[in-house]
Design a protein around this motif. Structure first.
Motif, short mmCIF file in Angstrom:
data_model
loop_
_atom_site.label_atom_id
_atom_site.label_comp_id
_atom_site.label_asym_id
_atom_site.label_seq_id
_atom_site.Cartn_x
_atom_site.Cartn_y
_atom_site.Cartn_z
N LEU A 1 12.56 -11.47 -19.13
CA LEU A 1 11.22 -11.88 -18.71
C LEU A 1 10.80 -13.04 -19.58
O LEU A 1 10.68 -12.90 -20.80
N THR A 2 10.62 -14.20 -19.00
CA THR A 2 10.29 -15.41 -19.76
C THR A 2 8.85 -15.84 -19.49
O THR A 2 8.44 -15.96 -18.34
N LEU A 3 8.08 -16.01 -20.58
CA LEU A 3 6.74 -16.59 -20.48
C LEU A 3 6.89 -18.07 -20.82
O LEU A 3 7.16 -18.42 -21.96
N ALA A 4 6.73 -18.94 -19.84
CA ALA A 4 7.00 -20.36 -20.03
C ALA A 4 5.74 -21.19 -19.79
O ALA A 4 5.03 -20.98 -18.81
N THR B 1 8.12 -1.40 -12.58
CA THR B 1 9.43 -1.50 -13.22
C THR B 1 10.11 -2.78 -12.78
O THR B 1 10.29 -3.01 -11.57
N LEU B 2 10.45 -3.62 -13.74
CA LEU B 2 11.21 -4.84 -13.49
C LEU B 2 12.66 -4.55 -13.81
O LEU B 2 12.97 -4.16 -14.94
N LYS B 3 13.55 -4.75 -12.85
CA LYS B 3 14.93 -4.28 -13.01
C LYS B 3 15.94 -5.32 -12.55
O LYS B 3 15.72 -6.02 -11.56
N THR C 1 0.79 -1.23 0.00
CA THR C 1 0.00 0.00 0.00
C THR C 1 0.83 1.28 0.00
O THR C 1 0.26 2.38 0.08
N SER C 2 2.15 1.20 -0.10
CA SER C 2 2.96 2.42 -0.15
C SER C 2 3.47 2.65 -1.56
O SER C 2 3.77 1.71 -2.30
N ASP C 3 3.56 3.93 -1.96
CA ASP C 3 4.14 4.25 -3.26
C ASP C 3 5.60 3.81 -3.30
O ASP C 3 6.31 3.87 -2.29
N SER C 4 6.03 3.35 -4.47
CA SER C 4 7.39 2.86 -4.68
C SER C 4 7.69 1.57 -3.92
O SER C 4 8.85 1.22 -3.70
N ALA C 5 6.64 0.85 -3.51
CA ALA C 5 6.84 -0.44 -2.84
C ALA C 5 7.59 -1.37 -3.78
O ALA C 5 7.44 -1.31 -5.00
N GLN C 6 8.39 -2.25 -3.21
CA GLN C 6 9.27 -3.08 -4.02
C GLN C 6 9.28 -4.52 -3.53
O GLN C 6 9.24 -4.80 -2.34
N ILE C 7 9.31 -5.44 -4.50
CA ILE C 7 9.53 -6.85 -4.22
C ILE C 7 10.89 -7.21 -4.80
O ILE C 7 11.17 -6.91 -5.96
N ALA C 8 11.74 -7.82 -3.99
CA ALA C 8 13.08 -8.19 -4.43
C ALA C 8 13.19 -9.70 -4.52
O ALA C 8 12.61 -10.43 -3.70
#
Length: 244
Positions: free
Chosen positions: A61-64, A47-49, A22-29
């Protein structure tokens, strides 16, 4: 109810309902060193980085698919573009565009031939309008192109190809070449002179704005001392050859 975690969770975590960041710029690593991140961009998207700064570290990014027996025309992966909340409904909420990878035949130890389909909709769910085949051939309006580029339209519709410049002083050019010469021959439309020219090394033939045809020269009338031919719209033919 809500659970607030401020520390570290070790092991797998299973969530049976929604997960909200719920926070802006939240990130999953991802990864032991958090080398891949998925970051929220406020009011824009994600953004995927790849966080590594060394050379040759692209983001992949692989679609498998998990299928174990790929047959002809199986879709291996697909990206859809859609406006499902459009208020007018009906056609408006169908998939409007898509890109998909589609198998051309049964996969085997020696074959994974796949086409890339580009799909758009007009008043329909998006359908294939252009295909790039496994051999590099491109079909526009045709699934099985017979040549490098094959354009096919529906019955009653002309197949048009436009080469248009932004300025009247520029040229529109089709080049013909090989490994030894990328421009061995040309068909060129000179917008400044409104003339169609045919080139092989140098200009070999010209059709000017008066529909006069020149072969071996670009203007004027051939003389006895030079090679050339002039065919006027009136039907008058003048030619000469070099006698030297």
């Amino acid at each position: 109810g809500d659970i607030t975690v401020g520390g570290k969770v070790t092991g797998d975590l299973t969530i049976e309902d929604d997960l909200k960041l719920t926070s802006d710029s939240a990130q999953i690593a991802f990864g032991a060193d958090s080398d891949i991140t998925l970051t929220h961009v406020a009011d824009s998207g994600l953004t995927l980085k790849h966080t590594a700064t060394a050379d040759d570290k692209p983001i992949n990014l692989t679609l498998a698919t998990g299928e174990t027996d790929i047959a002809a025309d199986d879709v291996i992966g697909k990206i859809n573009f859609q406006a499902p909340d459009e208020g007018t409904g009906t056609d408006a909420i169908l998939v409007a565009a898509a890109i998909q990878g589609r198998s051309e035949g049964d996969f085997s130890a020696s074959s994974n031939a796949t086409s890339l389909d580009f799909m758009t909709g007009a008043s329909e769910a998006a359908a294939t309008k252009m295909t790039i085949k496994s051999d590099g051939k491109i079909g526009i309006g045709r699934d099985s192109p017979s040549g490098s580029i094959h354009v096919q339209t529906a019955s009653g519709t002309d197949a048009d190809l436009y080469l248009q410049t932004a300025a009247t002083t520029d040229d529109s050019v089709i080049h013909f070449g090989d490994d030894g010469n990328a421009s061995a021959g040309q068909i060129l439309y000179d917008h400044g002179d409104n003339a169609m020219t045919f080139v092989r090394g140098s200009e070999a033939m010209r059709i000017n704005t008066s529909r006069t045809i020149f072969i071996g020269r670009t203007s004027g009338t051939p003389s006895s001392s030079e090679f050339g031919m002039k065919l006027a719209q009136s039907g008058l033919l003048q030619n000469a050859r070099d006698t030297g």
